[in-house]
Design a protein around this motif. Structure first.
Motif, PDB file in Angstrom:
ATOM      1  N   PRO A  80      -3.814  -7.836  -5.752  1.00 40.35           N
ATOM      2  CA  PRO A  80      -2.924  -7.637  -6.916  1.00 40.35           C
ATOM      3  C   PRO A  80      -1.730  -6.718  -6.648  1.00 40.35           C
ATOM      4  CG  PRO A  80      -4.860  -6.238  -7.105  1.00 40.35           C
ATOM      5  CD  PRO A  80      -5.035  -7.026  -5.835  1.00 40.35           C
ATOM      6  N   PHE A  81      -1.602  -6.163  -5.444  1.00 39.48           N
ATOM      7  CA  PHE A  81      -0.581  -5.130  -5.244  1.00 39.48           C
ATOM      8  C   PHE A  81       0.662  -5.606  -4.508  1.00 39.48           C
ATOM      9  CE2 PHE A  81      -4.646  -2.741  -5.553  1.00 39.48           C
ATOM     10  CZ  PHE A  81      -4.385  -2.142  -6.772  1.00 39.48           C
ATOM     11  N   TYR A  82       0.718  -6.909  -4.192  1.00 40.06           N
ATOM     12  CA  TYR A  82       1.917  -7.436  -3.516  1.00 40.06           C
ATOM     13  C   TYR A  82       3.115  -7.347  -4.448  1.00 40.06           C
ATOM     14  CZ  TYR A  82       5.203 -10.620  -1.329  1.00 40.06           C
ATOM     15  OH  TYR A  82       6.333 -11.157  -0.768  1.00 40.06           O
ATOM     16  N   ALA A 135      -3.663   5.000  -2.490  1.00 39.50           N
ATOM     17  CA  ALA A 135      -2.876   4.528  -3.644  1.00 39.50           C
ATOM     18  C   ALA A 135      -1.693   3.673  -3.180  1.00 39.50           C
ATOM     19  CB  ALA A 135      -2.364   5.710  -4.453  1.00 39.50           C
ATOM     20  N   TYR A 136      -1.440   2.585  -3.912  1.00 40.58           N
ATOM     21  CA  TYR A 136      -0.253   1.750  -3.668  1.00 40.58           C
ATOM     22  C   TYR A 136       0.923   2.316  -4.458  1.00 40.58           C
ATOM     23  CZ  TYR A 136      -3.044  -1.907  -1.463  1.00 40.58           C
ATOM     24  OH  TYR A 136      -3.853  -2.612  -0.609  1.00 40.58           O
ATOM     25  N   SER A 137       2.137   2.090  -3.931  1.00 37.27           N
ATOM     26  CA  SER A 137       3.320   2.673  -4.578  1.00 37.27           C
ATOM     27  C   SER A 137       3.536   2.114  -5.985  1.00 37.27           C
ATOM     28  CB  SER A 137       4.565   2.436  -3.725  1.00 37.27           C
ATOM     29  OG  SER A 137       4.800   1.057  -3.563  1.00 37.27           O
ATOM     30  N   HIS A 169      -9.356   4.031   2.383  1.00 32.71           N
ATOM     31  CA  HIS A 169     -10.149   3.129   1.543  1.00 32.71           C
ATOM     32  C   HIS A 169      -9.892   3.476   0.074  1.00 32.71           C
ATOM     33  CE1 HIS A 169     -12.431   6.635   2.918  1.00 32.71           C
ATOM     34  NE2 HIS A 169     -13.012   6.651   1.735  1.00 32.71           N
ATOM     35  N   TYR A 170     -10.097   2.520  -0.802  1.00 30.54           N
ATOM     36  CA  TYR A 170      -9.857   2.771  -2.237  1.00 30.54           C
ATOM     37  C   TYR A 170     -10.771   1.874  -3.055  1.00 30.54           C
ATOM     38  CZ  TYR A 170      -6.995  -1.503  -2.080  1.00 30.54           C
ATOM     39  OH  TYR A 170      -6.572  -2.803  -1.916  1.00 30.54           O
ATOM     40  N   THR A 171     -10.821   2.147  -4.350  1.00 28.03           N
ATOM     41  CA  THR A 171     -11.657   1.297  -5.214  1.00 28.03           C
ATOM     42  C   THR A 171     -10.794   0.221  -5.867  1.00 28.03           C
ATOM     43  OG1 THR A 171     -11.314   2.580  -7.242  1.00 28.03           O
ATOM     44  CG2 THR A 171     -13.149   3.249  -5.813  1.00 28.03           C
ATOM     45  N   TRP A 190     -15.708  -0.078  -3.868  1.00 28.90           N
ATOM     46  CA  TRP A 190     -14.823   0.320  -2.764  1.00 28.90           C
ATOM     47  C   TRP A 190     -14.385  -0.842  -1.877  1.00 28.90           C
ATOM     48  CZ3 TRP A 190     -12.679   5.049  -2.344  1.00 28.90           C
ATOM     49  CH2 TRP A 190     -13.232   6.069  -3.124  1.00 28.90           C
ATOM     50  N   ARG A 191     -13.162  -0.717  -1.366  1.00 28.04           N
ATOM     51  CA  ARG A 191     -12.654  -1.592  -0.308  1.00 28.04           C
ATOM     52  C   ARG A 191     -12.392  -0.740   0.932  1.00 28.04           C
ATOM     53  NH1 ARG A 191      -8.776  -5.695   0.399  1.00 28.04           N
ATOM     54  NH2 ARG A 191     -10.579  -6.283   1.647  1.00 28.04           N
ATOM     55  N   PRO A 192     -12.637  -1.268   2.129  1.00 22.28           N
ATOM     56  CA  PRO A 192     -12.282  -0.518   3.332  1.00 22.28           C
ATOM     57  C   PRO A 192     -10.764  -0.418   3.467  1.00 22.28           C
ATOM     58  CG  PRO A 192     -12.925  -2.757   3.899  1.00 22.28           C
ATOM     59  CD  PRO A 192     -13.166  -2.608   2.424  1.00 22.28           C
ATOM     60  N   ALA A 193     -10.286   0.581   4.215  1.00 16.56           N
ATOM     61  CA  ALA A 193      -8.841   0.712   4.464  1.00 16.56           C
ATOM     62  C   ALA A 193      -8.312  -0.561   5.116  1.00 16.56           C
ATOM     63  CB  ALA A 193      -8.591   1.897   5.388  1.00 16.56           C
ATOM     64  N   HIS A 194      -7.097  -0.951   4.718  1.00 15.43           N
ATOM     65  CA  HIS A 194      -6.513  -2.176   5.274  1.00 15.43           C
ATOM     66  C   HIS A 194      -5.007  -2.188   5.090  1.00 15.43           C
ATOM     67  CE1 HIS A 194      -7.487  -2.888   1.051  1.00 15.43           C
ATOM     68  NE2 HIS A 194      -6.334  -3.539   1.018  1.00 15.43           N
ATOM     69  N   ILE A 195      -4.361  -3.044   5.846  1.00 13.52           N
ATOM     70  CA  ILE A 195      -2.913  -3.256   5.761  1.00 13.52           C
ATOM     71  C   ILE A 195      -2.704  -4.739   5.474  1.00 13.52           C
ATOM     72  CG2 ILE A 195      -0.751  -3.241   7.076  1.00 13.52           C
ATOM     73  CD1 ILE A 195      -2.060  -0.994   8.830  1.00 13.52           C
ATOM     74  N   HIS A 196      -1.920  -5.018   4.428  1.00 14.89           N
ATOM     75  CA  HIS A 196      -1.664  -6.426   4.070  1.00 14.89           C
ATOM     76  C   HIS A 196      -0.463  -6.958   4.853  1.00 14.89           C
ATOM     77  CE1 HIS A 196      -4.148  -6.605   0.325  1.00 14.89           C
ATOM     78  NE2 HIS A 196      -3.934  -5.306   0.317  1.00 14.89           N
ATOM     79  N   LEU A 197      -0.573  -8.209   5.281  1.00 13.33           N
ATOM     80  CA  LEU A 197       0.538  -8.889   5.957  1.00 13.33           C
ATOM     81  C   LEU A 197       0.736 -10.274   5.357  1.00 13.33           C
ATOM     82  CD1 LEU A 197      -0.165  -8.325   9.773  1.00 13.33           C
ATOM     83  CD2 LEU A 197       1.481  -7.113   8.349  1.00 13.33           C
TER      84      LEU A 197
HETATM   85 FE    FE Z   1      -5.216  -3.851  -0.673  1.00 14.03          FE
END
Ligand code: FE
Ligand code: BEZ
Length: 250
Positions: A80-82, A135-137, A169-171, A190-197
């Motif tokens: 949801p953060f794109y 946190a996402y911007s 990581h974040y919830t 929780w979700r593990p830390a990740h980078i979206h591409l």
């Molecule tokens: Fe994410």
């Protein structure tokens, strides 16, 4: 594109699946009404996609959609953060706003044809992620609006190289009906830390994926079942190497 007829069938089958639940659990009318009230609340809170994510349904569709796609890099949900329209950055370049104090890491690799391995120049690598606090911007008005978001074009050798920070990581959203459901069935958010591409190249299928730095928590227990082995990558001397193999197609 889904036809009206196919949609009608899918909706009828979805609601029809309740027959099995009523049977298996010997549901009373009050209980059926409670299930419907919960689903209405999910709709009201705009959490149906999240519900599908945490129940593994989004992962199931992702697996099915890409099963026949050949040898390309594994896909992952968009999430949801794109935010479309991220700033263009140089190559090499950075997506770290000066206000961000996170630990710097460099994500770099080659975008290539999945079959031949030939480099794809001028491909677009669109990248976004959470910061060192998870946190996402676009979640927190105090953060620089485009921090940790950017688009870069690959060089003539197909290379991209983006300086970022190590994500945390974040919830997933857990203050609504889906969060209550997770708590009720004894699951964490929780979700593990990740980078979206999101990687786009002419003549190739667009790839949406996520890169998971190895070693962090929740890699074995992602609340949305998003982790795939091929996408877990070590961080070595502050660098993550992640090559992207695209399948041909529209
Ligand atoms: Fe994410
Ligand atoms: C994400 O990775 O940003 C995400 C995906 C699905 C649900 C919540 C978050």
């Amino acid at each position: 594109m889904t036809t009206d007829e196919r949609l009608a069938t899918a909706v009828a089958r979805t609601t029809g699946a309740l027959a099995g639940v009523i049977d298996d659990l010997d549901l009373t009318n009050d209980e059926l009404m409670a299930v419907l009230a919960f689903l209405a609340e999910v709709g009201h809170a705009d959490e149906f996609v999240l519900l599908c994510d945490v129940l593994g349904l989004s992962r199931q569709v992702d697996d099915q959609t890409h099963a026949a796609e050949g040898v390309g890099t594994a896909s992952n949900v968009l999430g949801p953060f794109y935010r479309p329209g991220a700033p263009w950055i140089d190559n090499p370049g950075t997506i770290v706003d000066p206000s961000d104090n996170g630990e710097l890491v460099v994500l770099a690799g080659r975008v290539m044809d999945a079959t031949s391995g030939s480099a794809l120049s001028d491909a677009v690598v669109d990248m976004w992620q959470a910061n060192a606090d998870g946190a996402y911007s676009n979640e927190d008005a105090s953060l620089a609006p485009w921090n940790l978001r950017g688009r870069q074009r690959t060089d003539p050798g197909g290379l991209y190289r983006i300086t970022t920070v190590r994500p945390k990581h974040y919830t997933v959203k857990d203050d609504g009906p889906v969060g209550r459901l997770l708590a009720a069935i004894g699951r964490h958010p929780w979700r593990p830390a990740h980078i979206h591409l999101l990687v786009i190249a002419d003549g190739y299928r667009t790839l949406v994926t996520q890169v998971y730095p190895a070693g962090g928590p929740y890699l074995d227990d992602d609340s949305i079942s998003g982790v795939k082995d091929d996408l877990v990558v070590p961080v070595i001397d502050g660098g993550i190497t992640f090559d992207v193999r695209l399948n041909r197609g529209a």
